[in-house]
Scaffold this motif. Structure first.
Motif, PDB file in Angstrom:
ATOM      1  N   ALA A  89       0.712  -1.415  -0.095  1.00 20.30           N
ATOM      2  CA  ALA A  89      -0.184  -0.061  -0.055  1.00 20.30           C
ATOM      3  C   ALA A  89       0.911   1.347  -0.032  1.00 20.30           C
ATOM      4  CB  ALA A  89      -1.014   0.067   1.072  1.00 20.30           C
ATOM      5  N   GLU A  90       1.992   1.273   0.734  1.00 22.79           N
ATOM      6  CA  GLU A  90       2.835   2.523   0.785  1.00 22.79           C
ATOM      7  C   GLU A  90       3.428   2.743  -0.577  1.00 22.79           C
ATOM      8  OE1 GLU A  90       2.680   0.121   3.092  1.00 22.79           O
ATOM      9  OE2 GLU A  90       2.498   0.773   5.064  1.00 22.79           O
ATOM     10  N   LEU A  97      -5.503   1.328   2.945  1.00 24.17           N
ATOM     11  CA  LEU A  97      -5.621   2.433   1.858  1.00 24.17           C
ATOM     12  C   LEU A  97      -6.202   3.566   2.401  1.00 24.17           C
ATOM     13  CD1 LEU A  97      -6.883   0.085  -0.907  1.00 24.17           C
ATOM     14  CD2 LEU A  97      -4.870   1.106  -0.994  1.00 24.17           C
ATOM     15  N   ASN A  98      -6.923   3.751   3.236  1.00 26.72           N
ATOM     16  CA  ASN A  98      -7.368   5.111   3.674  1.00 26.72           C
ATOM     17  C   ASN A  98      -6.210   5.666   4.684  1.00 26.72           C
ATOM     18  OD1 ASN A  98      -8.998   7.106   4.418  1.00 26.72           O
ATOM     19  ND2 ASN A  98     -10.238   6.133   5.962  1.00 26.72           N
ATOM     20  N   ASP A  99      -5.607   4.783   5.272  1.00 26.43           N
ATOM     21  CA  ASP A  99      -4.255   5.303   6.215  1.00 26.43           C
ATOM     22  C   ASP A  99      -3.252   5.884   5.373  1.00 26.43           C
ATOM     23  OD1 ASP A  99      -5.749   4.462   8.505  1.00 26.43           O
ATOM     24  OD2 ASP A  99      -4.691   2.617   8.870  1.00 26.43           O
ATOM     25  N   VAL A 100      -2.989   5.149   4.143  1.00 26.36           N
ATOM     26  CA  VAL A 100      -1.968   5.746   3.394  1.00 26.36           C
ATOM     27  C   VAL A 100      -2.395   6.908   2.476  1.00 26.36           C
ATOM     28  CG1 VAL A 100      -0.720   3.479   3.445  1.00 26.36           C
ATOM     29  CG2 VAL A 100      -2.170   4.311   1.686  1.00 26.36           C
ATOM     30  N   GLY A 101      -3.498   7.433   2.701  1.00 26.55           N
ATOM     31  CA  GLY A 101      -4.056   8.507   1.822  1.00 26.55           C
ATOM     32  C   GLY A 101      -4.676   8.048   0.385  1.00 26.55           C
ATOM     33  N   LEU A 102      -5.014   6.954   0.412  1.00 21.51           N
ATOM     34  CA  LEU A 102      -5.383   6.494  -1.310  1.00 21.51           C
ATOM     35  C   LEU A 102      -6.998   6.153  -1.433  1.00 21.51           C
ATOM     36  CD1 LEU A 102      -2.618   4.037  -2.313  1.00 21.51           C
ATOM     37  CD2 LEU A 102      -3.231   6.195  -3.396  1.00 21.51           C
ATOM     38  N   SER A 103      -7.722   6.303  -0.266  1.00 23.78           N
ATOM     39  CA  SER A 103      -9.147   5.894  -0.241  1.00 23.78           C
ATOM     40  C   SER A 103      -9.786   6.615  -1.298  1.00 23.78           C
ATOM     41  CB  SER A 103      -9.742   6.266   1.059  1.00 23.78           C
ATOM     42  OG  SER A 103      -9.647   7.333   1.241  1.00 23.78           O
ATOM     43  N   HIS A 153     -14.372   3.779   5.708  1.00 24.13           N
ATOM     44  CA  HIS A 153     -12.920   3.998   5.324  1.00 24.13           C
ATOM     45  C   HIS A 153     -12.937   4.848   3.834  1.00 24.13           C
ATOM     46  CE1 HIS A 153     -11.959   0.684   7.759  1.00 24.13           C
ATOM     47  NE2 HIS A 153     -12.880  -0.163   7.285  1.00 24.13           N
ATOM     48  N   ASN A 154     -13.996   5.650   3.548  1.00 21.41           N
ATOM     49  CA  ASN A 154     -13.871   6.782   2.588  1.00 21.41           C
ATOM     50  C   ASN A 154     -13.792   6.214   1.168  1.00 21.41           C
ATOM     51  OD1 ASN A 154     -14.528   9.429   2.207  1.00 21.41           O
ATOM     52  ND2 ASN A 154     -12.323   9.915   2.243  1.00 21.41           N
ATOM     53  N   VAL A 155     -13.815   4.949   0.884  1.00 22.62           N
ATOM     54  CA  VAL A 155     -13.471   4.497  -0.483  1.00 22.62           C
ATOM     55  C   VAL A 155     -14.675   4.489  -1.376  1.00 22.62           C
ATOM     56  CG1 VAL A 155     -11.805   2.750   0.315  1.00 22.62           C
ATOM     57  CG2 VAL A 155     -14.184   2.044   0.285  1.00 22.62           C
TER      58      VAL A 155
END
Length: 510
Positions: free
Chosen positions: A289-290, A330-336, A369-371
């Motif tokens: 993910a990162e 994915l939300n945590d790494v800013g990709l959501s 999770h904002n996806v």
């Protein structure tokens, strides 16, 4: 020899006119196979002409015949969904030039070679990966070898179809050593993105999927892939968005390769943005993910079912717990907001309650999770295990895809989705009502993308907007049988009433 290669679009008949549909309507990315075969034929010493009808946006018969008249051989690439277009182009070419050798290749003739030879005027079909057979066939047509030595070739011989043995899958070394696609012939400012491939095949065998080369995955090295990326950088500038499309079925499988690719891209100072498909089981492993965060423009994750029994039945090799963890990471790494989780409802084995489980899970994944979410009705695709099961029962056959209209064919839809019509309508209305509520939280976003079959609706049924725009700024009324508050309860959306006033407002207030 002068080789003309033709790419054909997905099309449907509307008001008596053929028009492009789906990804070919928006011209998402160029057909890599045709341009790559052009590069292969050019390296073998042939002159090439790529006629990209997807870029053109129509079947221009005079243009096709004018270009074909200058060629020594014509090849058409097709899959099952654009097969009707390929048939029309083939018929026009053979009618005008009966002696001109015509090849048809791609996943459709690979899967159904006899049917293709019976149903279109092609002289030859090529099965499997086309790079080696194409060069061998050109040598045969030049008299340098016999047709019976061309791997994967199918053709008529003395009134009988002959299918030569193929060579199997190309090795990783062979894929790495392919020439670059002939993108110097790519029209400018037509496609949104530029197609490139880092791996072929998929190691999984999901029962609904018709992806080529299931059960195999061949990824080129990170160094080889980034070298090709760097060479193709000038051509990505020809696209509308300056973005690459990694067209791999499974880009993220090698969890050590993914970070290495990103590392090389950053080390070389390449400005790479990409759309790609990922798998939830990979997202939760290692540094995947990162590593994806710096290069991802858009990511699609095939979630498919929102309950574990369904995931097991389609052989997804995943669980809802894994899907939830992937969305959180994915939300945590800013990709959501760049990620879409795609779900399917209406598999042949599913009940109304099964479908509601998926709608509930998908909705909560979005809220927590904002996806973003794709929800789609199951579509029976030839070449999949589920298709084969339906064909064995005599419910479907490949001839149903010879002509236009199968995208909107109620029979084909109902052959797969076996719920009663009233339940199909109810579930469609639930999703549309759910999306209408969510549009008030982010009115400019495609929050839930969903399109029920057009034939499902009668004239008096309200069809909600699904792409973030309310007509004249007015909120439409709900269908009589559903209220927005009922929808939230029906799909089991979990929320805290003291923190939200709207039934499905996201935790961050967006």
């Amino acid at each position: 020899m002068k080789v003309m290669l033709v790419a054909v679009p997905l099309m449907e008949m509307h008001d008596g006119e053929l028009v492009p549909i789906s990804m070919d309507r928006i011209k998402s990315s160029p057909p890599l196979g045709v341009y790559w075969l052009g590069g292969v034929a050019r390296r073998a010493g042939h002159e090439i002409d790529v006629l990209d009808l997807i870029a053109l946006g129509r079947v221009d018969v005079p243009l096709i015949l004018r270009r074909a008249g200058k060629a020594d051989i014509v090849g058409i690439s097709c899959n099952t969904l654009n097969w009707p277009t390929a048939r029309i182009v083939a018929q026009h070419i053979k009618q005008a030039y009966p002696e001109l050798p015509l090849i048809v290749g791609g996943i459709h003739p690979s899967s159904y070679p006899e049917h293709v030879l019976h149903s279109c005027p092609a002289d030859y079909i090529v099965r499997g990966e086309g790079e080696r057979p194409l060069v061998a066939l050109l040598e045969a047509l030049e008299g340098k070898r016999g047709l019976d030595t061309v791997p994967g070739l199918g053709y008529w011989h003395e009134g009988v179809i002959r299918l030569n043995p193929d060579l199997g899958l190309a090795s990783i070394d062979e894929v790495e050593n392919l020439p670059d696609p002939a993108y110097d012939l790519l029209p400018a400012e037509i496609y949104e993105t530029l197609s490139i491939e880092s791996a072929r095949g998929c190691k999984f065998k999901c029962t609904f999927c018709s992806t080529k080369f299931l059960g195999s995955w061949r990824g080129v090295s990170a160094e080889n892939f980034v070298n090709r990326l760097e060479r193709l950088m000038p051509y990505v500038e020809r696209t509308r968005y300056g973005v690459f499309s990694f067209i791999d079925d499974l880009y993220t499988l090698d969890i050590e390769r993914v970070p290495r690719i990103t590392e090389l891209i950053l080390q070389r100072g390449l400005k790479v943005e990409a759309t790609l498909d990922a798998r939830a089981t990979d997202i939760i492993r290692g540094r995947v993910a990162e590593a994806l965060a710096p290069i991802t423009n858009h990511m699609l994750i095939g979630a498919e079912c929102g309950y574990d029994e369904g995931l097991k039945k389609i052989a997804k090799g995943c669980t809802t717990q894994v899907l939830e963890r992937a969305a959180a990471i994915l939300n945590d790494v800013g990709l959501s907001r760049q990620v879409v989780f795609s779900f399917v409802i209406g598999f042949p084995f599913e009940t109304r309650d099964d479908c509601l489980k998926t709608i509930e899970f998908a909705s909560n994944l979005l809220v927590k999770h904002n996806v973003r979410i794709y929800l789609q009705w199951y579509n029976t695709i030839p070449g999949s295990i589920l298709w084969d099961e339906l064909a064995a029962k005599g419910l479907v056959n490949i001839g149903m895809y010879d002509d236009f209209g199968f995208f909107s064919n109620p029979y084909l839809f109902r052959s797969g989705v076996q719920l009663p019509i009233d339940e199909i309508k109810e579930l469609s209305e639930i999703i549309q009502s759910l999306n209408t509520v969510l549009l008030f939280t982010q009115p400019a976003d495609d929050i839930i993308q969903f399109a029920p079959p057009e034939w499902l609706w009668s004239n008096d049924t309200v069809n909600f907007p699904s792409h973030g725009v309310l007509k004249d700024g007015v909120r439409p009324e709900s269908p009589p049988r559903l209220k927005h508050s009922d929808v939230a309860g029906l799909v089991g959306l979990h929320r805290e009433p003291d923190k939200r006033r709207l039934p499905m407002l996201r935790p961050d207030g967006c």
